[in-house]
Design a protein around this motif. Structure first.
Motif, PDB file in Angstrom:
ATOM      1  N   LEU A   1       0.831  -1.072  -0.013  1.00 51.52           N
ATOM      2  CA  LEU A   1       0.071   0.022   0.159  1.00 51.52           C
ATOM      3  C   LEU A   1       0.911   1.285   0.079  1.00 51.52           C
ATOM      4  CD1 LEU A   1      -2.618  -1.208   2.652  1.00 51.52           C
ATOM      5  CD2 LEU A   1      -2.913  -1.086  -0.022  1.00 51.52           C
ATOM      6  N   ASN A   2       1.888   0.932   0.771  1.00 50.78           N
ATOM      7  CA  ASN A   2       3.015   2.463   0.958  1.00 50.78           C
ATOM      8  C   ASN A   2       3.558   2.643  -0.508  1.00 50.78           C
ATOM      9  OD1 ASN A   2       2.134   3.517   3.536  1.00 50.78           O
ATOM     10  ND2 ASN A   2       3.413   2.281   4.507  1.00 50.78           N
ATOM     11  N   ALA A   3       4.063   1.564  -0.860  1.00 48.22           N
ATOM     12  CA  ALA A   3       4.772   1.464  -1.913  1.00 48.22           C
ATOM     13  C   ALA A   3       4.000   2.090  -3.307  1.00 48.22           C
ATOM     14  CB  ALA A   3       5.566   0.278  -2.497  1.00 48.22           C
ATOM     15  N   THR A   4       2.845   1.662  -3.372  1.00 47.57           N
ATOM     16  CA  THR A   4       2.010   2.062  -4.520  1.00 47.57           C
ATOM     17  C   THR A   4       1.532   3.384  -4.512  1.00 47.57           C
ATOM     18  OG1 THR A   4       1.174  -0.120  -4.652  1.00 47.57           O
ATOM     19  CG2 THR A   4      -0.206   1.397  -5.681  1.00 47.57           C
ATOM     20  N   TYR A   5       1.504   3.932  -3.095  1.00 46.56           N
ATOM     21  CA  TYR A   5       0.916   5.472  -3.128  1.00 46.56           C
ATOM     22  C   TYR A   5       2.236   6.275  -3.547  1.00 46.56           C
ATOM     23  CZ  TYR A   5      -0.322   9.848  -1.622  1.00 46.56           C
ATOM     24  OH  TYR A   5      -0.633  11.300  -1.600  1.00 46.56           O
ATOM     25  N   PHE A   6       3.379   5.689  -2.810  1.00 50.59           N
ATOM     26  CA  PHE A   6       4.712   6.448  -3.064  1.00 50.59           C
ATOM     27  C   PHE A   6       4.842   6.710  -4.746  1.00 50.59           C
ATOM     28  CE2 PHE A   6       9.235   6.816  -3.490  1.00 50.59           C
ATOM     29  CZ  PHE A   6       9.444   7.878  -2.900  1.00 50.59           C
ATOM     30  N   ALA A   7       4.753   5.262  -5.188  1.00 53.47           N
ATOM     31  CA  ALA A   7       4.870   5.187  -7.024  1.00 53.47           C
ATOM     32  C   ALA A   7       4.002   6.470  -7.417  1.00 53.47           C
ATOM     33  CB  ALA A   7       4.403   3.849  -7.386  1.00 53.47           C
ATOM     34  N   SER A   8       2.695   6.866  -6.948  1.00 51.48           N
ATOM     35  CA  SER A   8       2.063   7.678  -7.501  1.00 51.48           C
ATOM     36  C   SER A   8       2.538   9.017  -7.220  1.00 51.48           C
ATOM     37  CB  SER A   8       0.495   7.524  -7.294  1.00 51.48           C
ATOM     38  OG  SER A   8       0.383   8.261  -5.756  1.00 51.48           O
ATOM     39  N   ALA A   9       3.466   9.414  -6.295  1.00 50.05           N
ATOM     40  CA  ALA A   9       3.859  10.644  -5.899  1.00 50.05           C
ATOM     41  C   ALA A   9       5.174  10.509  -5.186  1.00 50.05           C
ATOM     42  CB  ALA A   9       2.854  11.539  -4.966  1.00 50.05           C
TER      43      ALA A   9
ATOM     44  N   GLY B   1       4.283  14.161  -1.911  1.00 48.67           N
ATOM     45  CA  GLY B   1       3.654  13.035  -1.812  1.00 48.67           C
ATOM     46  C   GLY B   1       3.823  12.393  -0.657  1.00 48.67           C
ATOM     47  N   VAL B   2       4.912  12.301  -0.011  1.00 48.66           N
ATOM     48  CA  VAL B   2       5.208  11.781   1.207  1.00 48.66           C
ATOM     49  C   VAL B   2       4.334  12.425   2.416  1.00 48.66           C
ATOM     50  CG1 VAL B   2       6.985  11.141   3.016  1.00 48.66           C
ATOM     51  CG2 VAL B   2       7.442  10.835   0.887  1.00 48.66           C
ATOM     52  N   ASP B   3       4.184  13.887   2.264  1.00 42.75           N
ATOM     53  CA  ASP B   3       3.480  14.422   3.328  1.00 42.75           C
ATOM     54  C   ASP B   3       2.142  14.291   3.249  1.00 42.75           C
ATOM     55  OD1 ASP B   3       5.701  15.949   4.148  1.00 42.75           O
ATOM     56  OD2 ASP B   3       5.482  17.700   2.964  1.00 42.75           O
ATOM     57  N   ASN B   4       1.422  13.945   2.052  1.00 38.74           N
ATOM     58  CA  ASN B   4       0.214  13.406   1.792  1.00 38.74           C
ATOM     59  C   ASN B   4      -0.043  12.012   2.318  1.00 38.74           C
ATOM     60  OD1 ASN B   4      -0.985  15.961   0.589  1.00 38.74           O
ATOM     61  ND2 ASN B   4      -0.421  15.071  -1.217  1.00 38.74           N
ATOM     62  N   LEU B   5       1.124  11.229   1.952  1.00 36.61           N
ATOM     63  CA  LEU B   5       0.762   9.890   2.770  1.00 36.61           C
ATOM     64  C   LEU B   5       0.834   9.971   3.893  1.00 36.61           C
ATOM     65  CD1 LEU B   5       0.710   6.844   2.270  1.00 36.61           C
ATOM     66  CD2 LEU B   5       3.328   6.837   1.998  1.00 36.61           C
ATOM     67  N   ALA B   6       1.461  10.827   5.060  1.00 42.14           N
ATOM     68  CA  ALA B   6       1.688  11.126   6.284  1.00 42.14           C
ATOM     69  C   ALA B   6       0.020  11.296   6.735  1.00 42.14           C
ATOM     70  CB  ALA B   6       2.637  12.213   6.683  1.00 42.14           C
ATOM     71  N   LYS B   7      -0.668  12.129   6.007  1.00 44.91           N
ATOM     72  CA  LYS B   7      -1.887  12.961   6.424  1.00 44.91           C
ATOM     73  C   LYS B   7      -2.779  11.486   6.322  1.00 44.91           C
ATOM     74  CE  LYS B   7      -1.347  17.552   4.545  1.00 44.91           C
ATOM     75  NZ  LYS B   7      -1.518  18.606   3.476  1.00 44.91           N
ATOM     76  N   ILE B   8      -2.521  10.664   5.278  1.00 45.04           N
ATOM     77  CA  ILE B   8      -3.608   9.716   5.063  1.00 45.04           C
ATOM     78  C   ILE B   8      -3.484   8.832   6.441  1.00 45.04           C
ATOM     79  CG2 ILE B   8      -4.039   7.498   4.100  1.00 45.04           C
ATOM     80  CD1 ILE B   8      -3.180   9.040   1.404  1.00 45.04           C
ATOM     81  N   TRP B   9      -2.099   8.401   6.662  1.00 49.30           N
ATOM     82  CA  TRP B   9      -1.920   7.567   7.923  1.00 49.30           C
ATOM     83  C   TRP B   9      -2.416   8.217   9.220  1.00 49.30           C
ATOM     84  CZ3 TRP B   9      -0.580   2.662   9.018  1.00 49.30           C
ATOM     85  CH2 TRP B   9      -0.088   1.904   7.813  1.00 49.30           C
ATOM     86  N   ARG B  10      -2.356   9.508   9.356  1.00 48.95           N
ATOM     87  CA  ARG B  10      -2.759  10.193  10.841  1.00 48.95           C
ATOM     88  C   ARG B  10      -4.172   9.923  10.877  1.00 48.95           C
ATOM     89  NH1 ARG B  10       1.032  14.475   8.974  1.00 48.95           N
ATOM     90  NH2 ARG B  10       2.775  14.192   9.994  1.00 48.95           N
TER      91      ARG B  10
END
Length: 285
Positions: free
Chosen positions: A47-55, A60-69
């Motif tokens: 899940l993390n790898a695929t999201y990171f591949a999109s950004a 992109g990492v900041d947005n992934l952090a928001k999702i996790w929070r």
């Protein structure tokens, strides 16, 4: 897949809610200027790898952090009375994966893996125990297969295979990265709760804890197998750690602790030392 020379792969291990640590690791790797030519992941790492591949950048990492929070257990593991009764009645899984599918479709912008901005590979396991690397086809199906913890989630049929969680075969797909042609592999482990005072409460929580122990064992095995053959650098996992991989309430602290830990490791020359972190070896506190 034919990869260019000096190809760098980011490899994301599984580990339930402990996947939050990979966000902190990514933040520091990206801030250092490390770029991934391809990403490989399994289970929550997929899940993390695929999201990171999109950004694959800082925003992109900041947005992934928001999702996790914002994640809560029910978003991923919605155990319901209907599910419990069905499982008791003979259903092959306890949890309906619909919530997880919606989460995937809401946050990952490409419907097929081959449409990712950088190559992404998702690892799952077939019923014969073989590692299956998915590089094309529907993104959501691949991710649901890779995260299909036996008994918790149903298997996913893709082509001729009925697929389950990649942890059963090789949760940390380091060898897959090497087989894909990566010449530098950076591993993002989730680690395991080495400082729990008592066993996690609940069957799923205990199963996830057992999986994280399996992951660490497999990772050490694969790192030893590739020693001297490929440049492999493993970001140290958090230790001591007392958070259950079934508990999503610690995402913020896991992200920040992992970022600090990774920043220190990079500053001390970690990206030039292919070592196996001692925190991945069996131990308790």
């Amino acid at each position: 897949m034919a990869c260019a020379s000096k190809s760098t792969a980011f490899v994301f291990a599984g580990g339930g809610s402990l996947g939050a640590v990979q966000v902190g690791m990514l933040r520091e790797l990206v801030n250092t200027g490390i770029c991934a030519d391809l990403v490989i992941g399994c289970s929550v790492g997929a899940l993390n790898a695929t999201y990171f591949a999109s950004a694959p950048h800082a925003a992109g990492v900041d947005n992934l952090a928001k999702i996790w929070r914002g994640l809560r257990r029910h978003d991923v593991f919605p155990v319901t009375m209907r599910g419990l009764l069905g499982f008791i009645g003979g259903a092959d899984s306890l949890i309906d994966p619909s919530n997880l599918r919606r989460l995937i479709e809401r946050h990952i912008p490409f419907s097929n893996l081959e449409n990712a901005p950088i190559p992404v590979h998702v690892v799952a396991t077939n019923l014969g125990g073989e590692t299956i690397c998915l590089s094309t086809g529907p993104t959501a199906d691949a991710l649901l297969a890779s995260t299909a913890i036996p008994a918790a989630f149903p298997s996913v049929r893709i082509g001729e295979h009925h697929l389950i969680d990649g942890a059963v075969a090789s949760n940390t797909p380091i060898l897959t990265a090497s087989n894909l042609g990566a010449t530098r592999i950076i591993v993002l482990p989730t680690g395991f709760a080495c400082a729990l005072r008592e066993p996690p409460k609940g069957a799923i929580a205990r199963a996830l804890h057992a999986l994280t122990l399996l992951i660490a064992h497999q990772m050490v095995r694969d790192l030893r197998q590739l020693a001297g053959k490929v440049d492999v650098f493993t970001v140290p996992n958090l230790c001591p750690l007392d958070a259950s991989p079934y508990d999503f309430s610690h995402a913020e602290s896991l992200i920040e602790r992992a970022a600090e830990n990774t920043r220190k490791w990079i500053n001390e020359g970690g990206l030039s030392r292919p070592e196996i972190p001692s925190s991945l070896l069996p131990h308790l506190h």
